[in-house]
Design a protein around this motif. Structure first.
Motif, PDB file in Angstrom:
ATOM      1  N   ALA A 107      66.912 100.544  28.749  1.00  0.00           N
ATOM      2  CA  ALA A 107      66.327 101.399  27.710  1.00  0.00           C
ATOM      3  C   ALA A 107      65.784 100.574  26.547  1.00  0.00           C
ATOM      4  CB  ALA A 107      67.375 102.391  27.202  1.00  0.00           C
ATOM      5  N   ALA A 108      66.431  99.424  26.257  1.00  0.00           N
ATOM      6  CA  ALA A 108      65.952  98.560  25.179  1.00  0.00           C
ATOM      7  C   ALA A 108      64.572  98.009  25.499  1.00  0.00           C
ATOM      8  CB  ALA A 108      66.931  97.421  24.933  1.00  0.00           C
ATOM      9  N   VAL A 109      64.321  97.758  26.786  1.00  0.00           N
ATOM     10  CA  VAL A 109      63.023  97.239  27.214  1.00  0.00           C
ATOM     11  C   VAL A 109      61.996  98.365  27.273  1.00  0.00           C
ATOM     12  CG1 VAL A 109      61.777  96.063  29.067  1.00  0.00           C
ATOM     13  CG2 VAL A 109      64.140  95.416  28.540  1.00  0.00           C
ATOM     14  N   VAL A 110      62.354  99.457  27.928  1.00  0.00           N
ATOM     15  CA  VAL A 110      61.422 100.579  28.096  1.00  0.00           C
ATOM     16  C   VAL A 110      60.980 101.141  26.747  1.00  0.00           C
ATOM     17  CG1 VAL A 110      61.193 102.927  28.983  1.00  0.00           C
ATOM     18  CG2 VAL A 110      62.327 101.184  30.369  1.00  0.00           C
ATOM     19  N   ASN A 111      61.938 101.266  25.814  1.00  0.00           N
ATOM     20  CA  ASN A 111      61.623 101.839  24.506  1.00  0.00           C
ATOM     21  C   ASN A 111      61.248 100.797  23.457  1.00  0.00           C
ATOM     22  OD1 ASN A 111      62.096 104.523  25.332  1.00  0.00           O
ATOM     23  ND2 ASN A 111      64.304 104.283  25.005  1.00  0.00           N
ATOM     24  N   GLU A 112      61.144  99.543  23.885  1.00  0.00           N
ATOM     25  CA  GLU A 112      60.736  98.447  22.999  1.00  0.00           C
ATOM     26  C   GLU A 112      61.558  98.445  21.713  1.00  0.00           C
ATOM     27  OE1 GLU A 112      56.484  99.210  22.710  1.00  0.00           O
ATOM     28  OE2 GLU A 112      56.130  97.786  24.335  1.00  0.00           O
ATOM     29  N   VAL A 113      62.861  98.500  21.885  1.00  0.00           N
ATOM     30  CA  VAL A 113      63.786  98.535  20.751  1.00  0.00           C
ATOM     31  C   VAL A 113      63.977  97.123  20.198  1.00  0.00           C
ATOM     32  CG1 VAL A 113      66.180  98.993  20.054  1.00  0.00           C
ATOM     33  CG2 VAL A 113      64.991 100.572  21.593  1.00  0.00           C
ATOM     34  N   THR A 114      63.962  97.002  18.885  1.00  0.00           N
ATOM     35  CA  THR A 114      64.264  95.726  18.246  1.00  0.00           C
ATOM     36  C   THR A 114      65.784  95.613  18.102  1.00  0.00           C
ATOM     37  OG1 THR A 114      62.198  95.691  17.003  1.00  0.00           O
ATOM     38  CG2 THR A 114      64.002  94.340  16.148  1.00  0.00           C
ATOM     39  N   VAL A 115      66.371  94.586  18.704  1.00  0.00           N
ATOM     40  CA  VAL A 115      67.823  94.380  18.658  1.00  0.00           C
ATOM     41  C   VAL A 115      68.108  93.230  17.696  1.00  0.00           C
ATOM     42  CG1 VAL A 115      69.906  93.835  19.971  1.00  0.00           C
ATOM     43  CG2 VAL A 115      68.086  95.202  21.022  1.00  0.00           C
ATOM     44  N   VAL A 116      68.955  93.497  16.698  1.00  0.00           N
ATOM     45  CA  VAL A 116      69.258  92.517  15.661  1.00  0.00           C
ATOM     46  C   VAL A 116      70.747  92.201  15.674  1.00  0.00           C
ATOM     47  CG1 VAL A 116      69.222  92.011  13.182  1.00  0.00           C
ATOM     48  CG2 VAL A 116      67.372  93.353  14.219  1.00  0.00           C
ATOM     49  N   GLY A 117      71.091  90.960  15.915  1.00  0.00           N
ATOM     50  CA  GLY A 117      72.477  90.532  15.765  1.00  0.00           C
ATOM     51  C   GLY A 117      72.766  90.308  14.292  1.00  0.00           C
ATOM     52  N   SER A 118      73.923  90.776  13.817  1.00  0.00           N
ATOM     53  CA  SER A 118      74.219  90.709  12.383  1.00  0.00           C
ATOM     54  C   SER A 118      75.680  90.350  12.182  1.00  0.00           C
ATOM     55  CB  SER A 118      73.897  92.064  11.737  1.00  0.00           C
ATOM     56  OG  SER A 118      74.072  92.018  10.341  1.00  0.00           O
ATOM     57  N   ARG A 119      75.932  89.304  11.373  1.00  0.00           N
ATOM     58  CA  ARG A 119      77.321  88.843  11.232  1.00  0.00           C
ATOM     59  C   ARG A 119      77.709  88.783   9.754  1.00  0.00           C
ATOM     60  NH1 ARG A 119      79.740  83.509  11.678  1.00  0.00           N
ATOM     61  NH2 ARG A 119      77.657  82.640  11.916  1.00  0.00           N
ATOM     62  N   CYS A 120      77.902  87.608   9.230  1.00  0.00           N
ATOM     63  CA  CYS A 120      78.354  87.446   7.844  1.00  0.00           C
ATOM     64  C   CYS A 120      77.219  87.730   6.871  1.00  0.00           C
ATOM     65  CB  CYS A 120      78.884  86.032   7.625  1.00  0.00           C
ATOM     66  SG  CYS A 120      80.229  85.577   8.729  1.00  0.00           S
ATOM     67  N   GLY A 121      77.589  87.959   5.610  1.00  0.00           N
ATOM     68  CA  GLY A 121      76.575  88.253   4.614  1.00  0.00           C
ATOM     69  C   GLY A 121      76.851  87.586   3.277  1.00  0.00           C
ATOM     70  N   PRO A 122      76.026  87.873   2.277  1.00  0.00           N
ATOM     71  CA  PRO A 122      76.100  87.220   0.972  1.00  0.00           C
ATOM     72  C   PRO A 122      77.196  87.798   0.071  1.00  0.00           C
ATOM     73  CG  PRO A 122      74.292  88.783   1.006  1.00  0.00           C
ATOM     74  CD  PRO A 122      74.884  88.789   2.385  1.00  0.00           C
ATOM     75  N   PHE A 123      78.170  86.968  -0.275  1.00  0.00           N
ATOM     76  CA  PHE A 123      79.275  87.422  -1.135  1.00  0.00           C
ATOM     77  C   PHE A 123      78.789  87.803  -2.525  1.00  0.00           C
ATOM     78  CE2 PHE A 123      83.706  86.290   0.467  1.00  0.00           C
ATOM     79  CZ  PHE A 123      83.345  86.385   1.787  1.00  0.00           C
ATOM     80  N   ASP A 124      77.843  87.021  -3.076  1.00  0.00           N
ATOM     81  CA  ASP A 124      77.403  87.311  -4.441  1.00  0.00           C
ATOM     82  C   ASP A 124      76.778  88.692  -4.535  1.00  0.00           C
ATOM     83  OD1 ASP A 124      75.262  86.506  -2.861  1.00  0.00           O
ATOM     84  OD2 ASP A 124      74.304  85.310  -4.422  1.00  0.00           O
ATOM     85  N   ARG A 125      75.984  89.056  -3.546  1.00  0.00           N
ATOM     86  CA  ARG A 125      75.344  90.374  -3.575  1.00  0.00           C
ATOM     87  C   ARG A 125      76.347  91.483  -3.290  1.00  0.00           C
ATOM     88  NH1 ARG A 125      69.369  89.080  -0.915  1.00  0.00           N
ATOM     89  NH2 ARG A 125      68.987  87.276  -2.242  1.00  0.00           N
ATOM     90  N   ALA A 126      77.355  91.181  -2.482  1.00  0.00           N
ATOM     91  CA  ALA A 126      78.402  92.177  -2.222  1.00  0.00           C
ATOM     92  C   ALA A 126      79.181  92.467  -3.504  1.00  0.00           C
ATOM     93  CB  ALA A 126      79.337  91.681  -1.125  1.00  0.00           C
ATOM     94  N   LEU A 127      79.503  91.438  -4.263  1.00  0.00           N
ATOM     95  CA  LEU A 127      80.231  91.623  -5.517  1.00  0.00           C
ATOM     96  C   LEU A 127      79.388  92.407  -6.519  1.00  0.00           C
ATOM     97  CD1 LEU A 127      81.878  88.103  -5.799  1.00  0.00           C
ATOM     98  CD2 LEU A 127      83.090  90.264  -5.507  1.00  0.00           C
ATOM     99  N   LYS A 128      78.085  92.148  -6.553  1.00  0.00           N
ATOM    100  CA  LYS A 128      77.201  92.905  -7.437  1.00  0.00           C
ATOM    101  C   LYS A 128      77.135  94.367  -6.999  1.00  0.00           C
ATOM    102  CE  LYS A 128      74.226  89.010  -8.740  1.00  0.00           C
ATOM    103  NZ  LYS A 128      72.867  88.399  -8.612  1.00  0.00           N
ATOM    104  N   ALA A 129      77.106  94.596  -5.681  1.00  0.00           N
ATOM    105  CA  ALA A 129      77.042  95.966  -5.167  1.00  0.00           C
ATOM    106  C   ALA A 129      78.321  96.732  -5.474  1.00  0.00           C
ATOM    107  CB  ALA A 129      76.786  95.946  -3.658  1.00  0.00           C
ATOM    108  N   LEU A 130      79.469  96.038  -5.424  1.00  0.00           N
ATOM    109  CA  LEU A 130      80.736  96.694  -5.771  1.00  0.00           C
ATOM    110  C   LEU A 130      80.689  97.218  -7.204  1.00  0.00           C
ATOM    111  CD1 LEU A 130      83.421  94.339  -4.179  1.00  0.00           C
ATOM    112  CD2 LEU A 130      83.220  96.799  -3.777  1.00  0.00           C
ATOM    113  N   ARG A 131      80.094  96.450  -8.096  1.00  0.00           N
ATOM    114  CA  ARG A 131      79.997  96.867  -9.500  1.00  0.00           C
ATOM    115  C   ARG A 131      78.935  97.949  -9.678  1.00  0.00           C
ATOM    116  NH1 ARG A 131      79.083  92.244 -13.568  1.00  0.00           N
ATOM    117  NH2 ARG A 131      79.980  93.764 -14.996  1.00  0.00           N
ATOM    118  N   ALA A 132      77.808  97.796  -8.979  1.00  0.00           N
ATOM    119  CA  ALA A 132      76.690  98.714  -9.186  1.00  0.00           C
ATOM    120  C   ALA A 132      76.949 100.106  -8.617  1.00  0.00           C
ATOM    121  CB  ALA A 132      75.422  98.124  -8.571  1.00  0.00           C
ATOM    122  N   PHE A 133      77.578 100.157  -7.450  1.00  0.00           N
ATOM    123  CA  PHE A 133      77.730 101.439  -6.768  1.00  0.00           C
ATOM    124  C   PHE A 133      79.154 101.993  -6.789  1.00  0.00           C
ATOM    125  CE2 PHE A 133      74.114  99.273  -4.713  1.00  0.00           C
ATOM    126  CZ  PHE A 133      73.120 100.190  -5.029  1.00  0.00           C
TER     127      PHE A 133
END
Length: 253
Positions: free
Chosen positions: A177-203
């Motif tokens: 189905a990923a091929v037939v529907n031309e789905v974009t598959v994105v692997g996603s792991r670790c992220g930016p701590f500084d932006r996470a800390l800012k998001a905790l304060r902002a939201f």
């Protein structure tokens, strides 16, 4: 949590999380913070604002992983987003996506956890069958082969599927189905701590809802046992008064 070598080609590109020589706090080559002492490069240290509690700050790592989705994918306000999996990471992914999109649904199997996830307009469903297929963005956070296949069935043609969990499935996965529907598959792991800390304060994400237990450092083994129970989201290990005093003395010296 990744301590990069700072010398290789990946590090030169600012991609230390992919450094082949990296060590990982509490996982590979570096003691975790339940050790008597732990060491980390100063580059891995982030200041926590005074108006963030310890209870909030301890969510920086999983929230950073959730925030990485917005670093990798452009999410329009009108995009219909679905997150599969009502574990801690799945809930945080839904909350983070709700800061960008007006239409976010979290799919899980536990009403108790889904009730805690309802924030910021996030809708919930107890099965993929309750969700209309054709989502613009689907995040797989179940950690199961079945969840991956269900996620693939929910994303629209030329939509995006973000793999947030490492699926250790037995047998073959049918990715036609990923091929037939031309789905974009994105692997996603670790992220930016500084932006996470800012998001905790902002939201002000209500991360306190995800805490299922508190233990003293002396009871760390019981805390780990509790954390390993099915359905448990977050367990905190808190230093004793004497441990805090020793740390303060160390800092003063």
């Amino acid at each position: 949590i990744n301590a990069a070598c700072g010398l290789c080609g990946w590090c030169a590109q600012g991609m230390g999380r992919h450094c082949p020589n990296r060590t990982v706090l509490g996982i590979q080559g570096l003691d975790g913070c339940l050790a008597e002492r732990c060491a980390a490069p100063t580059a891995n240290l982030h200041a926590v604002a005074d108006d963030l509690s310890d209870d909030e700050a301890v969510f920086a790592e999983p929230l950073a992983a959730a925030h990485e989705i917005l670093e990798q994918v452009v999410v329009a306000e009108s995009a219909r987003c679905v997150v599969m999996g009502d574990g801690k990471l799945g809930i945080l992914c839904a909350w983070v996506l709700s800061t960008a999109s007006r239409d976010v649904t979290l799919v899980g199997r536990h009403e108790r956890k889904l009730a805690r996830a309802r924030w910021g307009g996030v809708k919930t469903a107890l099965s993929p069958g309750e969700v209309r297929p054709g989502a613009d963005l689907v995040v797989e956070a179940t950690g199961t082969g079945q969840g991956l296949m269900q996620s693939l069935n929910l994303v629209r043609p030329r939509g995006t599927l973000v793999l947030k969990s490492t699926v250790a499935a037995q047998g073959e996965l049918n990715l036609a189905a990923a091929v037939v529907n031309e789905v974009t598959v994105v692997g996603s792991r670790c992220g930016p701590f500084d932006r996470a800390l800012k998001a905790l304060r902002a939201f002000r994400f209500p991360v306190g809802r995800l805490i299922d237990g508190r233990y003293r450092l002396e009871d760390a083994e019981a805390a780990l046992a509790r954390a390993g129970e099915r359905g448990v989201l977050k367990v905190l290990v808190e230093p004793s008064v004497s441990t805090r005093r020793d740390a303060q003395r160390s800092g003063e010296s």
